[in-house]
Design a protein around this motif. Structure first.
Motif, PDB file in Angstrom:
ATOM      1  N   PRO A   1       0.807  -1.229   0.000  1.00 51.23           N
ATOM      2  CA  PRO A   1       0.000   0.000   0.000  1.00 51.23           C
ATOM      3  C   PRO A   1       0.841   1.280   0.000  1.00 51.23           C
ATOM      4  O   PRO A   1       0.327   2.356  -0.301  1.00 51.23           O
ATOM      5  CB  PRO A   1      -0.808  -0.113   1.298  1.00 51.23           C
ATOM      6  CG  PRO A   1      -0.013  -1.034   2.169  1.00 51.23           C
ATOM      7  CD  PRO A   1       0.643  -2.001   1.245  1.00 51.23           C
ATOM      8  N   GLN A   2       2.136   1.193   0.327  1.00 48.93           N
ATOM      9  CA  GLN A   2       2.978   2.375   0.330  1.00 48.93           C
ATOM     10  C   GLN A   2       3.520   2.713  -1.062  1.00 48.93           C
ATOM     11  O   GLN A   2       4.148   3.753  -1.245  1.00 48.93           O
ATOM     12  CB  GLN A   2       4.162   2.178   1.286  1.00 48.93           C
ATOM     13  CG  GLN A   2       3.744   2.008   2.734  1.00 48.93           C
ATOM     14  CD  GLN A   2       4.926   2.032   3.678  1.00 48.93           C
ATOM     15  OE1 GLN A   2       5.975   2.591   3.381  1.00 48.93           O
ATOM     16  NE2 GLN A   2       4.762   1.430   4.847  1.00 48.93           N
ATOM     17  N   ARG A   3       3.286   1.836  -2.030  1.00 54.21           N
ATOM     18  CA  ARG A   3       3.813   2.046  -3.374  1.00 54.21           C
ATOM     19  C   ARG A   3       2.665   2.166  -4.370  1.00 54.21           C
ATOM     20  O   ARG A   3       1.546   1.722  -4.109  1.00 54.21           O
ATOM     21  CB  ARG A   3       4.728   0.880  -3.779  1.00 54.21           C
ATOM     22  CG  ARG A   3       5.907   0.677  -2.841  1.00 54.21           C
ATOM     23  CD  ARG A   3       6.707  -0.542  -3.238  1.00 54.21           C
ATOM     24  NE  ARG A   3       7.859  -0.732  -2.365  1.00 54.21           N
ATOM     25  CZ  ARG A   3       8.726  -1.730  -2.475  1.00 54.21           C
ATOM     26  NH1 ARG A   3       8.570  -2.637  -3.427  1.00 54.21           N
ATOM     27  NH2 ARG A   3       9.757  -1.833  -1.644  1.00 54.21           N
ATOM     28  N   SER A   4       2.961   2.758  -5.515  1.00 52.57           N
ATOM     29  CA  SER A   4       1.969   2.812  -6.586  1.00 52.57           C
ATOM     30  C   SER A   4       2.644   2.449  -7.896  1.00 52.57           C
ATOM     31  O   SER A   4       3.754   2.900  -8.186  1.00 52.57           O
ATOM     32  CB  SER A   4       1.345   4.217  -6.684  1.00 52.57           C
ATOM     33  OG  SER A   4       2.326   5.182  -7.022  1.00 52.57           O
ATOM     34  N   VAL A   5       1.974   1.604  -8.663  1.00 56.38           N
ATOM     35  CA  VAL A   5       2.470   1.148  -9.961  1.00 56.38           C
ATOM     36  C   VAL A   5       1.637   1.813 -11.041  1.00 56.38           C
ATOM     37  O   VAL A   5       0.399   1.728 -11.033  1.00 56.38           O
ATOM     38  CB  VAL A   5       2.393  -0.384 -10.080  1.00 56.38           C
ATOM     39  CG1 VAL A   5       2.848  -0.839 -11.467  1.00 56.38           C
ATOM     40  CG2 VAL A   5       3.243  -1.048  -9.005  1.00 56.38           C
ATOM     41  N   LEU A   6       2.298   2.482 -11.981  1.00 53.75           N
ATOM     42  CA  LEU A   6       1.622   3.237 -13.021  1.00 53.75           C
ATOM     43  C   LEU A   6       2.277   2.942 -14.371  1.00 53.75           C
ATOM     44  O   LEU A   6       3.447   2.543 -14.428  1.00 53.75           O
ATOM     45  CB  LEU A   6       1.722   4.747 -12.743  1.00 53.75           C
ATOM     46  CG  LEU A   6       1.118   5.254 -11.433  1.00 53.75           C
ATOM     47  CD1 LEU A   6       1.582   6.678 -11.177  1.00 53.75           C
ATOM     48  CD2 LEU A   6      -0.392   5.181 -11.485  1.00 53.75           C
ATOM     49  N   PRO A   7       1.543   3.149 -15.461  1.00 53.14           N
ATOM     50  CA  PRO A   7       2.189   3.063 -16.773  1.00 53.14           C
ATOM     51  C   PRO A   7       3.351   4.048 -16.856  1.00 53.14           C
ATOM     52  O   PRO A   7       3.288   5.146 -16.281  1.00 53.14           O
ATOM     53  CB  PRO A   7       1.062   3.427 -17.750  1.00 53.14           C
ATOM     54  CG  PRO A   7      -0.198   3.115 -17.009  1.00 53.14           C
ATOM     55  CD  PRO A   7       0.094   3.420 -15.570  1.00 53.14           C
ATOM     56  N   VAL A   8       4.410   3.657 -17.550  1.00 52.96           N
ATOM     57  CA  VAL A   8       5.597   4.496 -17.632  1.00 52.96           C
ATOM     58  C   VAL A   8       5.255   5.903 -18.105  1.00 52.96           C
ATOM     59  O   VAL A   8       5.755   6.902 -17.561  1.00 52.96           O
ATOM     60  CB  VAL A   8       6.640   3.859 -18.573  1.00 52.96           C
ATOM     61  CG1 VAL A   8       7.776   4.831 -18.849  1.00 52.96           C
ATOM     62  CG2 VAL A   8       7.193   2.589 -17.965  1.00 52.96           C
TER      63      VAL A   8
END
Length: 371
Positions: A114-121
C-alpha cells in the motif's frame, strides 16, 4: 476359523493421490511422469514471467531532508539563526522508466504494497525521452525551483526584501493575445504605464485585471522602447498574459542550496520555509518535525506535485508528525494519511509559514486539513 473382527479392523491401504499405484516392480505410471513434467514446466514459466520487462514504473517513499540542517541552505550577506525544529522536504523514489524497465515480479510486489503505486511508464515519464534527458530536465527543474523559492522567501513579509529583476521574454503561448506581438529577447519594463522592476510588480498588476482586459506593456526591444497592447486570457481566478518569462534576478542576499541526488520542482515550498526560518530570530518550528511538499512560484503560490501518497509514508518513516500538503493535492491525500500524521492544507507560502508558527506554538489542531 477366521475372526471377522480382525478382518474388519485390519488397516486398509491409503489411495494414491496420483491414481492407482503400480504393482511392486512395475514402472512409474505415465500420468505421474506427465504431472511431474507439467509441474516443472509451470514453475519454469512462472520464474521466467517474473523477470519479463514491463511497461510500468513504480513510486516508493524516498528519503527526506531537513532544510534547516547546517549545510543544506547556505546564506551569505545576512545574519542567520539556529532552529530547534525540522522542516523536511520529501521525495519519491521511482523504479522503472527509460532504459530501466520494471520486471513482472517487481510489479506484483508493488501492487501488494500500500505504500507504493504502480503506473504506466508514460504516466510518470514523457514519451520519447531518454534516461539522461529525464535526469537533465529534473535537475533543471530543481535549479529553477530553488530560485523561485528564494524569491518567494525573501519577498515574504517576514523578511520584506525587494528582489529586482529583468523580465526577459522567452516565448509566447500559442493562441494567446501575446502571440505575434512579443518576441524572444524582449524585456518587459512597464505595465499599464507603471514601471516594472520586480517580478512582483508584474504579478500584482495582473491581479487587478480580469480575463479579456486589454493591458499595455512597456517593452524594450534591442535599443527600441515601445508600448504593446495585449488582450489577457485566463479563468475566473486570474488573468494571464500568455507570455513565458525568464527573470534575471538581482538577489540582495546570497542564498545557495546544496542537495545531491534529488531533482524536480516539488521541494520549493520547504526550501522557502527553510530560508525564512534561517533568516528570522524566531524559532518557528520550535522542536517540531514538520514535513511537506509543493512547488513554489516566485509570487508565493504552492503548486501540486506527484506521488504525494508515497511522500506521506516517507514523512512518517522519518518521524514527522505534521505534513504540509498543497491544496490541489487534497483529493490524493484523503484516505491515504498514515496513522500518526497530521496533514495541513496550504495554498500559499503565507499559509505554510503561518502553519509552521502555529504548530511550533502547539496550536496546530485548528489548522485546515484535506478532509
Amino acid at each position: 476359523m477366521t475372526d471377522m473382527r480382525d478382518r474388519q479392523h485390519a488397516p486398509q491401504p491409503e489411495p494414491s493421490p496420483f491414481g492407482d499405484e503400480p504393482a511392486a516392480g512395475e514402472p512409474i505410471a505415465r500420468r505421474t511422469v506427465t504431472l511431474g513434467v507439467s509441474l516443472l514446466a509451470t514453475a519454469a514459466l512462472a520464474a521466467v514471467a517474473l523477470v519479463v520487462p514491463t511497461p510500468y514504473a513504480m513510486r516508493s517513499p524516498g528519503p527526506t531532508e531537513d532544510t534547516l540542517q547546517r549545510n543544506l541552505i547556505q546564506i551569505d550577506g545576512a545574519r542567520t539563526y539556529e532552529s530547534t525544529g525540522e522542516l523536511r522536504l520529501t521525495t519519491v523514489s521511482v523504479l522503472g522508466g527509460p532504459g530501466y524497465p520494471m520486471l513482472s515480479g517487481q510489479v506484483i510486489q508493488g501492487w501488494l504494497d500500500p505504500q507504493r503505486s504502480v503506473l504506466p511508464v508514460e504516466a510518470i515519464f514523457p514519451e520519447a525521452i531518454t534516461k539522461e534527458q529525464q535526469q537533465e530536465a529534473s535537475q533543471a527543474e530543481m535549479v529553477s525551483s530553488q530560485e523561485s523559492a528564494t524569491v518567494a522567501a525573501l519577498t515574504h513579509p517576514a523578511l520584506g526584501y525587494d528582489v529586482p529583476a529583468v523580465l526577459d521574454v522567452a516565448g509566447t503561448e500559442p493562441g494567446s493575445g501575446a502571440e505575434g506581438k512579443l518576441n524572444d529577447g524582449d524585456v518587459i519594463t512597464g505595465f499599464q504605464g507603471a514601471p516594472v522592476g520586480t517580478y512582483s510588480d508584474l504579478i500584482d498588476g495582473l491581479a487587478e485585471t480580469s480575463p479579456g482586459d486589454v493591458v499595455t506593456l512597456g517593452v524594450q526591444r534591442g535599443k527600441r522602447t515601445m508600448e504593446v497592447d495585449i488582450t489577457t486570457t485566463g479563468n475566473e481566478e486570474r488573468a494571464v498574459l500568455g507570455v513565458f518569462i525568464d527573470p534575471q534576478y538581482d538577489f540582495p542576499v546570497d542564498v545557495s542550496i546544496e542537495i545531491e541526488n534529488i531533482g524536480g520542482p516539488s521541494a520549493g515550498t520547504m526550501f522557502a520555509l527553510g530560508i525564512i526560518d534561517k533568516l528570522t530570530p524566531e524559532d518557528e518550528a520550535n522542536g517540531q518535525v514538520i514535513a511537506g511538499t509543493g512547488t513554489m512560484s516566485p509570487e508565493g503560490t504552492v503548486g501540486p506535485i506527484g506521488g504525494i501518497e508515497q511522500k506521506l509514508y516517507g514523512a512518517v518513516r522519518d518521524e514527522a508528525e505534521w505534513f504540509l500538503a498543497p491544496a490541489d493535492n487534497c483529493p490524493q491525500v484523503v484516505g491515504n494519511v498514515p496513522d500518526g500524521l497530521n496533514v495541513v492544507r496550504v495554498a500559499t507560502l503565507a499559509e505554510a509559514y503561518d502553519a509552521v508558527e502555529q504548530i511550533g506554538r502547539g496550536e496546530g489542531d485548528d489548522l485546515p486539513t484535506c478532509s
